[in-house]
Design a protein around this motif. Sequence first.
Motif, PDB file in Angstrom:
ATOM      1  N   ALA A  16       0.822  -1.209   0.000  1.00 12.99           N
ATOM      2  CA  ALA A  16       0.000   0.000   0.000  1.00 12.99           C
ATOM      3  C   ALA A  16       0.859   1.263   0.000  1.00 12.99           C
ATOM      4  CB  ALA A  16      -0.925  -0.005   1.219  1.00 12.99           C
ATOM      5  N   GLN A  17       1.893   1.287   0.821  1.00 18.93           N
ATOM      6  CA  GLN A  17       2.751   2.467   0.895  1.00 18.93           C
ATOM      7  C   GLN A  17       3.450   2.729  -0.440  1.00 18.93           C
ATOM      8  OE1 GLN A  17       5.033   1.158   4.279  1.00 18.93           O
ATOM      9  NE2 GLN A  17       3.870   2.420   5.711  1.00 18.93           N
ATOM     10  N   GLU A  18       3.906   1.648  -1.089  1.00 20.66           N
ATOM     11  CA  GLU A  18       4.570   1.812  -2.379  1.00 20.66           C
ATOM     12  C   GLU A  18       3.601   2.360  -3.428  1.00 20.66           C
ATOM     13  OE1 GLU A  18       7.705   1.320  -3.510  1.00 20.66           O
ATOM     14  OE2 GLU A  18       8.429   0.948  -1.479  1.00 20.66           O
ATOM     15  N   LEU A  19       2.393   1.805  -3.460  1.00 18.69           N
ATOM     16  CA  LEU A  19       1.425   2.221  -4.474  1.00 18.69           C
ATOM     17  C   LEU A  19       0.931   3.645  -4.229  1.00 18.69           C
ATOM     18  CD1 LEU A  19      -0.619  -1.079  -4.912  1.00 18.69           C
ATOM     19  CD2 LEU A  19       1.063  -0.111  -6.476  1.00 18.69           C
ATOM     20  N   ILE A  26      -5.810   3.580  -2.506  1.00 20.76           N
ATOM     21  CA  ILE A  26      -5.707   2.258  -1.885  1.00 20.76           C
ATOM     22  C   ILE A  26      -6.774   2.055  -0.812  1.00 20.76           C
ATOM     23  CG2 ILE A  26      -4.208   0.673  -0.612  1.00 20.76           C
ATOM     24  CD1 ILE A  26      -3.199   1.403  -3.419  1.00 20.76           C
ATOM     25  N   LEU A  27      -7.371   0.848  -0.830  1.00 21.23           N
ATOM     26  CA  LEU A  27      -8.237   0.385   0.252  1.00 21.23           C
ATOM     27  C   LEU A  27      -7.657  -0.904   0.807  1.00 21.23           C
ATOM     28  CD1 LEU A  27     -10.850   0.251   1.978  1.00 21.23           C
ATOM     29  CD2 LEU A  27     -11.912  -0.968   0.063  1.00 21.23           C
ATOM     30  N   ALA A  38      -4.520   2.110  11.009  1.00 25.02           N
ATOM     31  CA  ALA A  38      -4.620   3.199  10.041  1.00 25.02           C
ATOM     32  C   ALA A  38      -3.499   4.219  10.186  1.00 25.02           C
ATOM     33  CB  ALA A  38      -5.974   3.879  10.176  1.00 25.02           C
ATOM     34  N   GLU A  39      -2.950   4.336  11.387  1.00 19.06           N
ATOM     35  CA  GLU A  39      -1.893   5.321  11.584  1.00 19.06           C
ATOM     36  C   GLU A  39      -0.616   4.972  10.824  1.00 19.06           C
ATOM     37  OE1 GLU A  39      -1.185   2.094  14.549  1.00 19.06           O
ATOM     38  OE2 GLU A  39      -2.931   3.176  13.791  1.00 19.06           O
ATOM     39  N   GLU A  43      -2.759   7.501   4.515  1.00 17.46           N
ATOM     40  CA  GLU A  43      -3.306   7.937   3.224  1.00 17.46           C
ATOM     41  C   GLU A  43      -4.268   6.914   2.624  1.00 17.46           C
ATOM     42  OE1 GLU A  43      -0.153   7.387   3.885  1.00 17.46           O
ATOM     43  OE2 GLU A  43       1.063   9.199   3.573  1.00 17.46           O
ATOM     44  N   ALA A  44      -4.281   5.692   3.166  1.00 18.08           N
ATOM     45  CA  ALA A  44      -5.151   4.636   2.631  1.00 18.08           C
ATOM     46  C   ALA A  44      -6.510   4.649   3.311  1.00 18.08           C
ATOM     47  CB  ALA A  44      -4.490   3.273   2.827  1.00 18.08           C
ATOM     48  N   GLN A  45      -7.493   4.047   2.645  1.00 16.93           N
ATOM     49  CA  GLN A  45      -8.771   3.753   3.278  1.00 16.93           C
ATOM     50  C   GLN A  45      -8.658   2.387   3.941  1.00 16.93           C
ATOM     51  OE1 GLN A  45     -11.142   4.245  -0.415  1.00 16.93           O
ATOM     52  NE2 GLN A  45     -12.329   5.737   0.749  1.00 16.93           N
TER      53      GLN A  45
END
Length: 220
Positions: A16-19, A26-27, A38-39, A43-45
Amino acid sequence: MRVVIAGAGAVGRSIAQELIGNGHSILLIDKSPASIRAEMVPEAQWLLADACELSSLEEAQLESCDVVISATGDDKANLVISLLAKTEFAVPRTVGRVNHPSNEWLFSESWGVDVSVSTPRLMSALVEEAVTVGDLVRLFTFRQSNTTLVELTMPANSPYVGTRVCDVPWPSDVVLVAILRDNSIQTPDADRSLESGDELLFVTPTEAEDHLGELLSPKH
């Protein structure tokens, strides 16, 4: 692109962090409350749900996503998620994480998997790549097209050291995609010469791998 990642463990969060860094939406889905952190990827859902359940995937609005990545630590779950994504929501691209090499054969189109990534196989391939000169190392398999991403480090006594890329009689359908040299990526321009120690990356049909390896190996 909108990407849904099933499995919010260390692997899922890293993907997720890479994308996100590449500008994608990202979800992350996971059924374990302990995994909803989430912390760590703000930036993701995030969605607390079982991605093997059709209702959970409906809540995640899979019909609007471009890619589904099944990244849980359970191969059975990854197969079910991929199959549901492909058959129920017509997701254009599915990627499945293979945890156990003995299950690799299951990760195919019949289970809705477009691309499978075997962590154990990838790690062993990288080890081989680090210590092998002159031998072809398979890094990745593209199942839909029966092609592979392979690497070969040019040995000093290869007959094509010093030869221009355009002058090498490459096997049919083999594509040289990059030359890694002196800690940099070189484009495989037609007039660029191959050098000893170059790491060559190819996309090749599986049936051409042996021919490619023999072509660049020293002649006895």
